[in-house]
Design an enzyme around this catalytic site. Sequence first.
Site, PDB file in Angstrom:
ATOM      1  N   ASP A  16       0.867  -1.176   0.000  1.00 31.29           N
ATOM      2  CA  ASP A  16       0.000   0.000   0.000  1.00 31.29           C
ATOM      3  C   ASP A  16       0.901   1.222   0.000  1.00 31.29           C
ATOM      4  OD1 ASP A  16      -2.462   1.535   0.291  1.00 31.29           O
ATOM      5  OD2 ASP A  16      -1.831   1.920   2.343  1.00 31.29           O
ATOM      6  N   SER A  17       0.299   2.373  -0.208  1.00 28.87           N
ATOM      7  CA  SER A  17       1.076   3.612  -0.146  1.00 28.87           C
ATOM      8  C   SER A  17       1.507   3.917   1.286  1.00 28.87           C
ATOM      9  CB  SER A  17       0.238   4.773  -0.684  1.00 28.87           C
ATOM     10  OG  SER A  17      -0.955   4.866   0.060  1.00 28.87           O
ATOM     11  N   CYS A  79      -4.390  -1.399  -2.015  1.00 30.60           N
ATOM     12  CA  CYS A  79      -4.473   0.044  -2.221  1.00 30.60           C
ATOM     13  C   CYS A  79      -5.455   0.276  -3.362  1.00 30.60           C
ATOM     14  CB  CYS A  79      -3.082   0.567  -2.590  1.00 30.60           C
ATOM     15  SG  CYS A  79      -3.041   2.318  -3.019  1.00 30.60           S
ATOM     16  N   GLU A 158      -3.158   8.711   8.219  1.00 30.23           N
ATOM     17  CA  GLU A 158      -1.698   8.580   8.366  1.00 30.23           C
ATOM     18  C   GLU A 158      -1.196   9.339   9.593  1.00 30.23           C
ATOM     19  OE1 GLU A 158       0.800   6.913   6.658  1.00 30.23           O
ATOM     20  OE2 GLU A 158      -0.693   5.878   5.440  1.00 30.23           O
ATOM     21  N   CYS A 192     -10.941   2.978  -0.403  1.00 36.19           N
ATOM     22  CA  CYS A 192      -9.527   3.195  -0.102  1.00 36.19           C
ATOM     23  C   CYS A 192      -9.246   2.366   1.142  1.00 36.19           C
ATOM     24  CB  CYS A 192      -9.284   4.673   0.165  1.00 36.19           C
ATOM     25  SG  CYS A 192      -7.674   5.032   0.897  1.00 36.19           S
ATOM     26  N   HIS A 194      -7.297   2.786   3.465  1.00 36.28           N
ATOM     27  CA  HIS A 194      -7.131   3.561   4.699  1.00 36.28           C
ATOM     28  C   HIS A 194      -8.485   3.735   5.416  1.00 36.28           C
ATOM     29  CE1 HIS A 194      -3.186   4.715   3.155  1.00 36.28           C
ATOM     30  NE2 HIS A 194      -2.933   5.405   4.249  1.00 36.28           N
TER      31      HIS A 194
HETATM   32  N1  DGL Z   1      -4.762   3.056   0.845  1.00 36.36           N
HETATM   33  C1  DGL Z   1      -4.664   3.765  -0.411  1.00 36.36           C
HETATM   34  C2  DGL Z   1      -5.880   3.480  -1.261  1.00 36.36           C
HETATM   35  O1  DGL Z   1      -6.502   2.486  -1.010  1.00 36.36           O
HETATM   36  C3  DGL Z   1      -4.392   5.190  -0.143  1.00 36.36           C
HETATM   37  C4  DGL Z   1      -3.964   5.937  -1.343  1.00 36.36           C
HETATM   38  C5  DGL Z   1      -3.182   7.163  -1.093  1.00 36.36           C
HETATM   39  O2  DGL Z   1      -2.035   7.034  -0.721  1.00 36.36           O
HETATM   40  O3  DGL Z   1      -3.694   8.257  -1.346  1.00 36.36           O
HETATM   41  O4  DGL Z   1      -6.229   4.171  -2.170  1.00 36.36           O
END
Ligand code: DGL
Length: 276
Positions: A16-17, A79, A158, A192, A194
């Site tokens: 993931d990011s 992600c 985050e 997302c 997150h």
């Molecule tokens: N968890 C990522 C997603 O599902 C976050 C993306 C991001 O870094 O903006 O899109």
Amino acid sequence: MSGNKTGDCRPIGVFDSGVGGLSVVRWLEQLLPGEDIVYFGDVGRVPYGTRSREVIHRYASEDLRFLADREVKLIVAACGTASSVIGPELIKKLPVPYTGVIQPTAAAAAAATQNGRVGIIGTAATIASGSFVRALGQLSPALQTVGRGCPLLVPLVENGYIDFENQVTRLVLQDYLRDIVDFGADTLILGCTHFPLLAPIIADLLGPGVTLIDSGLATARYAAKLLQTSGSQNPAKTGGRQQYYISEHTETFAATARLFLGHDIQAEFALAETPL
Ligand code: DGL
């Protein structure tokens, strides 16, 4: 139907990011407690969702390569943003099976909705890509959808703004969820990874009439099914080990991970710099 009695001890690769992919890991831990997991969180380049498609594609290619180089048996793009830009041109270069979050999550939403109205929240890039709308349309053309990009939510998560009473996060969510409420959706995709960290607040704001679809859970279930049908589950039933890599050490990664997974993790520094 598992023809392979010896199974496959290699780890599952998840990226993931940042911290969001832990919403997939959390469920993998429960569904597949014997599996080893290698996780890459690109904390140094988060967020992805406000960047151009070209940049996200490059980052995703590097993340896929990072995991492919670690001898995993399955790669999970945990992600929504990366999953929205990863196409056949990247998938065909992978030496192992792959899943993103879009298809499994859309399938769970299509199965859950009663009134055929599905809301989608995701990053700006995910919503702009139309990935969930396309996947839902393919599953059931009669479904009606509304999508809302929510660029402030990833930075809030985050930075650890996830406690139930957090008034900043509540105010932001109230604004983002207005379109979903007005549309009369009975099902909301947390598009997302997150966002499952904010699920208790979202559920509280929307009330019991809206079913939340957790992209982490849907994706982990699908990954488990993939391993089961290919006979490549780890024969061990418990004791799966996890290895975490992050591209920048931040205070909040470990703290948010602990809050979310319910246990401490140690993360090593690593960069994903080489494309597939
Ligand atoms: N968890 C990522 C997603 O599902 C976050 C993306 C991001 O870094 O903006 O899109």
